[in-house]
Design a protein around this motif. Sequence first.
Motif, PDB file in Angstrom:
ATOM      1  N   PRO A  41       0.842  -1.200   0.000  1.00 22.45           N
ATOM      2  CA  PRO A  41       0.000   0.000   0.000  1.00 22.45           C
ATOM      3  C   PRO A  41       0.882   1.258   0.000  1.00 22.45           C
ATOM      4  O   PRO A  41       2.021   1.233   0.475  1.00 22.45           O
ATOM      5  N   PRO A  42       0.356   2.346  -0.543  1.00 22.68           N
ATOM      6  CA  PRO A  42       1.166   3.574  -0.619  1.00 22.68           C
ATOM      7  C   PRO A  42       1.592   4.098   0.751  1.00 22.68           C
ATOM      8  O   PRO A  42       2.686   4.633   0.898  1.00 22.68           O
ATOM      9  N   ASP A  43       0.743   3.949   1.773  1.00 22.90           N
ATOM     10  CA  ASP A  43       1.129   4.464   3.083  1.00 22.90           C
ATOM     11  C   ASP A  43       2.290   3.672   3.677  1.00 22.90           C
ATOM     12  O   ASP A  43       3.142   4.227   4.370  1.00 22.90           O
ATOM     13  N   ALA A  44       2.373   2.382   3.385  1.00 24.57           N
ATOM     14  CA  ALA A  44       3.509   1.582   3.869  1.00 24.57           C
ATOM     15  C   ALA A  44       4.791   1.986   3.137  1.00 24.57           C
ATOM     16  O   ALA A  44       5.868   2.009   3.747  1.00 24.57           O
ATOM     17  N   THR A  45       4.680   2.326   1.866  1.00 27.32           N
ATOM     18  CA  THR A  45       5.851   2.770   1.113  1.00 27.32           C
ATOM     19  C   THR A  45       6.385   4.083   1.668  1.00 27.32           C
ATOM     20  O   THR A  45       7.593   4.250   1.850  1.00 27.32           O
ATOM     21  N   VAL A  46       5.487   5.016   1.950  1.00 22.02           N
ATOM     22  CA  VAL A  46       5.894   6.301   2.534  1.00 22.02           C
ATOM     23  C   VAL A  46       6.498   6.067   3.917  1.00 22.02           C
ATOM     24  O   VAL A  46       7.489   6.695   4.294  1.00 22.02           O
ATOM     25  N   GLU A  47       5.917   5.155   4.673  1.00 18.73           N
ATOM     26  CA  GLU A  47       6.423   4.866   6.010  1.00 18.73           C
ATOM     27  C   GLU A  47       7.833   4.276   5.961  1.00 18.73           C
ATOM     28  O   GLU A  47       8.668   4.576   6.816  1.00 18.73           O
ATOM     29  N   VAL A  48       8.131   3.463   4.960  1.00 15.25           N
ATOM     30  CA  VAL A  48       9.481   2.910   4.808  1.00 15.25           C
ATOM     31  C   VAL A  48      10.480   4.029   4.497  1.00 15.25           C
ATOM     32  O   VAL A  48      11.592   4.050   5.041  1.00 15.25           O
ATOM     33  N   VAL A  49      10.101   4.973   3.657  1.00 10.00           N
ATOM     34  CA  VAL A  49      10.992   6.082   3.313  1.00 10.00           C
ATOM     35  C   VAL A  49      11.266   6.943   4.547  1.00 10.00           C
ATOM     36  O   VAL A  49      12.412   7.337   4.813  1.00 10.00           O
TER      37      VAL A  49
END
Length: 116
Positions: free
Chosen positions: A46-54
């Motif tokens: 999900p996009p929110d998990a991608t942002v959270e990884v960054v």
Amino acid sequence: MPSSPTVLSGLGVLLLFHSAFSALQYRSILLSAVDIPEHLNPDRPPPDATVEVVVAFAFCLLGQLLSESFQGVRATTSSAAAAGTKAGGRKAMSSTSAPAYKTRDFDLYQTTRKRI
């Protein structure tokens, strides 16, 4: 109380674990659903998990950069430094050299390369 680099690095690691858990939970929910919308793909996070990884990576990086565990490397390249004095009569800093090889990996690589 822990220092700010330790807090930043710890927060980054916690965010990284949370994003991994969030992505796995998202995938399991999508796979168990009967009707999956076309725009949702269980193979992509999900996009929110991608942002959270960054953000987690940025926190870990800042925490490590703000820590005082770096060792300065002093390299001297000028001819005055090679002579042992700087341009004002001051003593030049000693240059840092790499430690001697403790294994023969490099030598074996060189001899293997010569065989080819």
